[in-house]
Enzyme design. Structure first.
Site, short mmCIF file in Angstrom:
data_model
loop_
_atom_site.label_atom_id
_atom_site.label_comp_id
_atom_site.label_asym_id
_atom_site.label_seq_id
_atom_site.Cartn_x
_atom_site.Cartn_y
_atom_site.Cartn_z
N GLU A 179 -12.72 -20.37 -78.25
CA GLU A 179 -13.40 -20.71 -77.00
C GLU A 179 -12.63 -21.79 -76.24
O GLU A 179 -12.77 -22.98 -76.53
CB GLU A 179 -14.83 -21.20 -77.31
CG GLU A 179 -15.61 -21.57 -76.05
CD GLU A 179 -17.05 -22.00 -76.33
OE1 GLU A 179 -17.44 -22.05 -77.51
OE2 GLU A 179 -17.75 -22.29 -75.37
N LYS A 221 -13.94 -16.23 -76.45
CA LYS A 221 -15.15 -16.66 -75.74
C LYS A 221 -14.73 -17.51 -74.55
O LYS A 221 -14.54 -18.72 -74.67
CB LYS A 221 -16.05 -17.46 -76.70
CG LYS A 221 -17.29 -18.04 -76.03
CD LYS A 221 -18.34 -18.43 -77.04
CE LYS A 221 -19.51 -19.15 -76.40
NZ LYS A 221 -20.67 -19.24 -77.25
N GLY A 264 -21.98 -21.31 -69.48
CA GLY A 264 -21.34 -22.45 -68.84
C GLY A 264 -22.09 -23.18 -67.73
O GLY A 264 -21.48 -23.86 -66.93
N GLY A 265 -23.40 -22.99 -67.66
CA GLY A 265 -24.15 -23.68 -66.61
C GLY A 265 -24.47 -22.79 -65.41
O GLY A 265 -25.05 -23.25 -64.42
N ARG A 294 -27.23 -21.44 -73.10
CA ARG A 294 -28.25 -21.75 -72.09
C ARG A 294 -28.86 -20.52 -71.42
O ARG A 294 -30.07 -20.43 -71.25
CB ARG A 294 -27.65 -22.68 -71.02
CG ARG A 294 -27.54 -24.10 -71.46
CD ARG A 294 -26.61 -24.88 -70.57
NE ARG A 294 -25.21 -24.59 -70.86
CZ ARG A 294 -24.17 -25.17 -70.27
NH1 ARG A 294 -24.38 -26.07 -69.31
NH2 ARG A 294 -22.95 -24.86 -70.60
P1 13P Z 1 -23.50 -21.80 -72.83
O1 13P Z 1 -23.72 -20.33 -72.71
O2 13P Z 1 -24.74 -22.61 -72.63
O3 13P Z 1 -22.34 -22.26 -71.99
O4 13P Z 1 -23.11 -22.10 -74.33
C1 13P Z 1 -22.25 -21.28 -74.99
C2 13P Z 1 -21.58 -22.04 -76.05
O5 13P Z 1 -21.71 -21.71 -77.20
C3 13P Z 1 -20.76 -23.19 -75.69
O6 13P Z 1 -19.96 -23.59 -76.77
#
Ligand code: 13P
Length: 334
Positions: A179, A221, A264-265, A294
């Site tokens: 990621e 990711k 990502g918000g 999220r």
């Molecule tokens: P979000 O989808 O909230 O960005 O989180 C994904 C995630 O695992 C971040 O490391």
């Protein structure tokens, strides 16, 4: 390295119409979300919250894997079944966040490197005993035009860290989710997001290949190519989808069979729409799905509020988000 096993895990996680629930917030991170709803941040409440999510009837139709965290992997349902065992019974694989958070790349720097390579092999062996089949490691890339971020050095260091982590996971037959998150914070344009995402993906795949990582046994990711949250010029969902696909075609080798986006918000509806529009491209070399935190949990947590009497409403909200995202992996928008 058992390549067949790695490929089978990837295939399971990328099953048609399914994606990953990222439920690996650290206690302090979930604590911030709890605080906004006046939920006390205790191990009991964190266990209850995760139990609410995982016991949602029917989630297995849309969710192929759940990313857990060092506390959660050892927790149990109120009936005494460990979370990984409970999920396994639903045909859902357990993953584990194995990075140990971020630290500045040098004293006073705004940029970070991800900690956790020391002792990673031993931690993976321990988590394997608790049924972990895949892992996650998050690197963060910051855009700031005033301070000329990101720097070449930060991108190189994070690409190398991700490659070292991925290789170690594969030696232990665990599928690594890599990621490299380019943050949406700031007022940068979609063009800047494109350039930085392209740059980090290029460096990441060079580092993965150089390290000898088996690309068919990795999940990427990434962020989408999208303007910063404070950018005055927000763009149509179709533009986000097209630019993201274009960027990935240029930088992500076809052997990388699975891409699972972070949210990502982004707003929940937009994270669904962007994913659906991308999946309407029918000549993609890789499968595109979600690994949202999220965007899958926001509505469920808000409905739950830490109260047992809200359990059903919270599970309904979670299931609906999972269903809509599942449809998006099939290119459908409802
Ligand atoms: P979000 O989808 O909230 O960005 O989180 C994904 C995630 O695992 C971040 O490391």
């Amino acid at each position: 390295m058992n390549k067949e096993l790695l490929k089978n895990t990837v295939a399971h996680l990328m099953s048609p119409g399914k994606g990953i629930l990222a439920a690996d917030e650290t206690p302090s991170n979930i604590g911030k979300k709890f605080a906004a709803l006046h939920i006390e941040n205790t191990p009991e409440n964190r266990q209850k919250y995760r139990e609410m999510l995982f016991t949602t009837l029917g989630m297995e139709e849309y969710i192929s894997g759940v990313i857990l965290q060092d506390e959660t992997i050892y927790q149990r349902t109120k009936d005494g079944v460990s979370f990984p065992e409970y999920l396994k019974d639903k045909n859902i694989l357990s993953g584990i966040k194995v990075d140990l958070g971020l630290e500045p790349i040098s004293e006073g720097s705004q940029e970070t490197i991800t900690k956790g390579l020391d002792g990673l092999g031993e931690r993976l062996e321990k988590y394997k005993k608790y049924s972990a089949k895949f892992a996650k490691w998050r690197s963060v890339i910051y855009i700031d035009s005033e301070t000329c971020l990101p720097t070449e050095k930060a991108m190189q260091l994070n690409a190398k860290g991700l490659a070292d982590y991925a290789y170690t996971c594969q030696l232990h037959d665990i599928v690594p989710i890599v990621e490299p998150e380019v943050l949406m914070d700031g007022n940068h344009s979609i063009e800047t997001s494109y350039k930085v995402t392209s740059d980090i993906l290029d460096k990441l795949f060079k580092a993965l290949v150089e390290k000898g990582v088996f690309l068919e046994g990795v999940l990427l990711k990434p962020n989408m190519v999208i303007p910063g949250l404070m950018c005055a010029n927000q763009v149509d969902p179709g533009i986000v989808a097209n630019k993201t696909i274009q960027c990935f075609r240029e930088n992500v080798p076809a052997e990388t069979s699975g891409i699972v986006f972070l949210s990502g918000g982004q707003r929940d509806d937009l994270s669904i729409k962007h994913l659906a529009l991308m999946n309407q491209h029918n000549d993609l070399p890789w499968k595109l799905s979600f690994s949202y935190g999220r965007a899958l949990q926001r509505q469920a947590l808000t409905a739950w509020k830490g109260q047992d009497q809200n359990l059903q409403a919270a599970q309904k909200a979670f299931l609906e988000q999972a269903r809509l995202n599942s449809l998006a992996t099939l290119g459908q928008i409802y």
